[in-house]
Design a protein around this motif. Structure first.
Motif, PDB file in Angstrom:
ATOM      1  N   TRP A  34      18.234   5.054   0.037  1.00 24.66           N
ATOM      2  CA  TRP A  34      18.701   6.444   0.009  1.00 24.66           C
ATOM      3  C   TRP A  34      20.153   6.583   0.484  1.00 24.66           C
ATOM      4  CZ3 TRP A  34      15.596   9.549  -2.639  1.00 24.66           C
ATOM      5  CH2 TRP A  34      14.236   9.277  -2.670  1.00 24.66           C
ATOM      6  N   SER A  35      20.914   5.494   0.496  1.00 27.46           N
ATOM      7  CA  SER A  35      22.289   5.553   1.005  1.00 27.46           C
ATOM      8  C   SER A  35      23.324   5.850  -0.073  1.00 27.46           C
ATOM      9  CB  SER A  35      22.647   4.240   1.713  1.00 27.46           C
ATOM     10  OG  SER A  35      22.705   3.171   0.779  1.00 27.46           O
ATOM     11  N   ARG A  36      22.922   5.857  -1.352  1.00 27.79           N
ATOM     12  CA  ARG A  36      23.890   6.037  -2.434  1.00 27.79           C
ATOM     13  C   ARG A  36      23.337   6.918  -3.547  1.00 27.79           C
ATOM     14  NH1 ARG A  36      25.477   0.233  -4.393  1.00 27.79           N
ATOM     15  NH2 ARG A  36      27.214   1.361  -5.314  1.00 27.79           N
ATOM     16  N   ASP A  37      24.219   7.740  -4.114  1.00 32.20           N
ATOM     17  CA  ASP A  37      23.955   8.506  -5.336  1.00 32.20           C
ATOM     18  C   ASP A  37      22.611   9.232  -5.321  1.00 32.20           C
ATOM     19  OD1 ASP A  37      26.256   7.076  -5.871  1.00 32.20           O
ATOM     20  OD2 ASP A  37      25.754   6.708  -7.957  1.00 32.20           O
ATOM     21  N   VAL A  38      22.297   9.951  -4.255  1.00 31.54           N
ATOM     22  CA  VAL A  38      21.047  10.702  -4.149  1.00 31.54           C
ATOM     23  C   VAL A  38      21.150  11.956  -5.021  1.00 31.54           C
ATOM     24  CG1 VAL A  38      19.496  11.921  -2.577  1.00 31.54           C
ATOM     25  CG2 VAL A  38      20.614   9.798  -1.837  1.00 31.54           C
ATOM     26  N   CYS A  39      20.111  12.200  -5.824  1.00 29.51           N
ATOM     27  CA  CYS A  39      20.112  13.368  -6.708  1.00 29.51           C
ATOM     28  C   CYS A  39      18.666  13.744  -7.034  1.00 29.51           C
ATOM     29  CB  CYS A  39      20.896  13.084  -7.982  1.00 29.51           C
ATOM     30  SG  CYS A  39      20.221  11.743  -8.982  1.00 29.51           S
ATOM     31  N   THR A  40      18.491  14.924  -7.590  1.00 29.99           N
ATOM     32  CA  THR A  40      17.195  15.383  -8.070  1.00 29.99           C
ATOM     33  C   THR A  40      17.345  15.700  -9.544  1.00 29.99           C
ATOM     34  OG1 THR A  40      16.644  16.272  -5.897  1.00 29.99           O
ATOM     35  CG2 THR A  40      15.348  17.080  -7.757  1.00 29.99           C
ATOM     36  N   LEU A  41      16.447  15.121 -10.356  1.00 31.31           N
ATOM     37  CA  LEU A  41      16.528  15.235 -11.812  1.00 31.31           C
ATOM     38  C   LEU A  41      15.213  15.749 -12.385  1.00 31.31           C
ATOM     39  CD1 LEU A  41      18.106  11.723 -12.341  1.00 31.31           C
ATOM     40  CD2 LEU A  41      19.314  13.909 -12.490  1.00 31.31           C
ATOM     41  N   PRO A  42      15.274  16.588 -13.421  1.00 33.27           N
ATOM     42  CA  PRO A  42      14.037  17.072 -14.039  1.00 33.27           C
ATOM     43  C   PRO A  42      13.336  15.949 -14.799  1.00 33.27           C
ATOM     44  CG  PRO A  42      15.930  17.792 -15.310  1.00 33.27           C
ATOM     45  CD  PRO A  42      16.466  17.121 -14.072  1.00 33.27           C
ATOM     46  N   LEU A  43      12.010  15.965 -14.753  1.00 33.79           N
ATOM     47  CA  LEU A  43      11.209  15.069 -15.587  1.00 33.79           C
ATOM     48  C   LEU A  43      10.887  15.797 -16.879  1.00 33.79           C
ATOM     49  CD1 LEU A  43       8.836  13.677 -12.834  1.00 33.79           C
ATOM     50  CD2 LEU A  43      10.481  12.343 -14.171  1.00 33.79           C
ATOM     51  N   GLN A  44      11.032  15.101 -17.992  1.00 33.21           N
ATOM     52  CA  GLN A  44      10.809  15.679 -19.311  1.00 33.21           C
ATOM     53  C   GLN A  44       9.794  14.839 -20.067  1.00 33.21           C
ATOM     54  OE1 GLN A  44      14.537  16.129 -21.417  1.00 33.21           O
ATOM     55  NE2 GLN A  44      15.641  16.225 -19.501  1.00 33.21           N
ATOM     56  N   PRO A  45       9.104  15.422 -21.053  1.00 33.24           N
ATOM     57  CA  PRO A  45       8.221  14.598 -21.885  1.00 33.24           C
ATOM     58  C   PRO A  45       9.026  13.473 -22.528  1.00 33.24           C
ATOM     59  CG  PRO A  45       7.875  16.919 -22.319  1.00 33.24           C
ATOM     60  CD  PRO A  45       9.101  16.825 -21.448  1.00 33.24           C
ATOM     61  N   ALA A  46       8.506  12.243 -22.425  1.00 30.40           N
ATOM     62  CA  ALA A  46       9.245  11.089 -22.926  1.00 30.40           C
ATOM     63  C   ALA A  46       9.130  10.920 -24.428  1.00 30.40           C
ATOM     64  CB  ALA A  46       8.768   9.821 -22.223  1.00 30.40           C
ATOM     65  N   GLY A  47       8.050  11.392 -25.029  1.00 27.15           N
ATOM     66  CA  GLY A  47       7.892  11.270 -26.476  1.00 27.15           C
ATOM     67  C   GLY A  47       7.755   9.837 -26.950  1.00 27.15           C
ATOM     68  N   LEU A  48       7.100   8.987 -26.164  1.00 29.79           N
ATOM     69  CA  LEU A  48       6.911   7.597 -26.583  1.00 29.79           C
ATOM     70  C   LEU A  48       6.027   7.529 -27.816  1.00 29.79           C
ATOM     71  CD1 LEU A  48       6.280   5.707 -23.218  1.00 29.79           C
ATOM     72  CD2 LEU A  48       8.341   5.700 -24.606  1.00 29.79           C
ATOM     73  N   PRO A  49       6.305   6.571 -28.701  1.00 27.71           N
ATOM     74  CA  PRO A  49       5.438   6.406 -29.873  1.00 27.71           C
ATOM     75  C   PRO A  49       3.998   6.121 -29.452  1.00 27.71           C
ATOM     76  CG  PRO A  49       7.436   5.095 -30.082  1.00 27.71           C
ATOM     77  CD  PRO A  49       7.417   5.633 -28.693  1.00 27.71           C
ATOM     78  N   ARG A  50       3.054   6.594 -30.244  1.00 32.12           N
ATOM     79  CA  ARG A  50       1.633   6.461 -29.930  1.00 32.12           C
ATOM     80  C   ARG A  50       1.238   5.012 -29.639  1.00 32.12           C
ATOM     81  NH1 ARG A  50      -2.297   9.919 -30.303  1.00 32.12           N
ATOM     82  NH2 ARG A  50      -1.085  11.340 -31.552  1.00 32.12           N
ATOM     83  N   GLU A  51       1.796   4.053 -30.375  1.00 34.89           N
ATOM     84  CA  GLU A  51       1.411   2.654 -30.181  1.00 34.89           C
ATOM     85  C   GLU A  51       1.871   2.099 -28.825  1.00 34.89           C
ATOM     86  OE1 GLU A  51       5.210   2.649 -32.688  1.00 34.89           O
ATOM     87  OE2 GLU A  51       3.331   3.769 -32.653  1.00 34.89           O
ATOM     88  N   LEU A  52       2.810   2.767 -28.177  1.00 35.21           N
ATOM     89  CA  LEU A  52       3.280   2.328 -26.866  1.00 35.21           C
ATOM     90  C   LEU A  52       2.741   3.185 -25.724  1.00 35.21           C
ATOM     91  CD1 LEU A  52       7.034   1.566 -27.571  1.00 35.21           C
ATOM     92  CD2 LEU A  52       5.152  -0.049 -27.388  1.00 35.21           C
ATOM     93  N   SER A  53       2.308   4.384 -26.027  1.00 30.37           N
ATOM     94  CA  SER A  53       1.955   5.315 -24.955  1.00 30.37           C
ATOM     95  C   SER A  53       0.615   5.028 -24.312  1.00 30.37           C
ATOM     96  CB  SER A  53       1.979   6.753 -25.472  1.00 30.37           C
ATOM     97  OG  SER A  53       0.862   6.981 -26.320  1.00 30.37           O
ATOM     98  N   GLY A  54      -0.282   4.353 -25.028  1.00 28.84           N
ATOM     99  CA  GLY A  54      -1.612   4.107 -24.478  1.00 28.84           C
ATOM    100  C   GLY A  54      -2.353   5.397 -24.161  1.00 28.84           C
ATOM    101  N   GLY A  55      -2.020   6.471 -24.859  1.00 35.23           N
ATOM    102  CA  GLY A  55      -2.660   7.756 -24.623  1.00 35.23           C
ATOM    103  C   GLY A  55      -2.096   8.521 -23.432  1.00 35.23           C
TER     104      GLY A  55
END
Length: 123
Positions: free
Chosen positions: A60-81
């Motif tokens: 936690w000593s460098r570049d601390v930030c808060t970022l929104p999480l968004q739907p990743a939209g991974l292809p079905r064959e990689l998402s495992g549901g």
């Protein structure tokens, strides 16, 4: 809208766990994508909208930030549901670890007070 992959053509490799990065490991001085399985989050955050990741590097000593999480939209064959969530960030040059926790602005999943940590490779 689903997150688009920022690190080149094609989809990421199949995930190895409930929290992972692309590239894996993340590389100091480069952009990264952090993925999380929302079902792996602590109970107060499961099923909530408006989730964010609070992250920093090297204890936690460098570049601390808060970022929104968004739907990743991974292809079905990689998402495992899994309806993966993702955030994009930049690892600072020379970073060795990425520390992070998840929040909805009121509740936290900080790995039982230990925070989460993933490695960062050389620049």
């Amino acid at each position: 809208q689903a997150l688009r992959w920022i690190l080149g053509a094609g989809a990421p490799a199949a995930p190895a766990g409930p929290r992972w990065t692309r590239p894996s490991p993340a590389v100091g001085g480069r952009a990264l994508e952090l993925y999380v399985d929302p079902a792996s989050l602590a109970a107060p955050l499961q099923g909530k909208a408006g989730l964010s990741v609070h992250l920093g590097f090297d204890g936690w000593s460098r570049d601390v930030c808060t970022l929104p999480l968004q739907p990743a939209g991974l292809p079905r064959e990689l998402s495992g549901g899994v309806a993966w969530l993702a955030a994009t960030a930049g690892a600072p040059p020379g970073a060795r670890t990425m520390n992070f926790a998840f929040t909805d602005g009121a509740s936290w999943d900080n790995n039982g007070g230990e925070n989460y940590e993933l490695p960062v490779g050389g620049s």
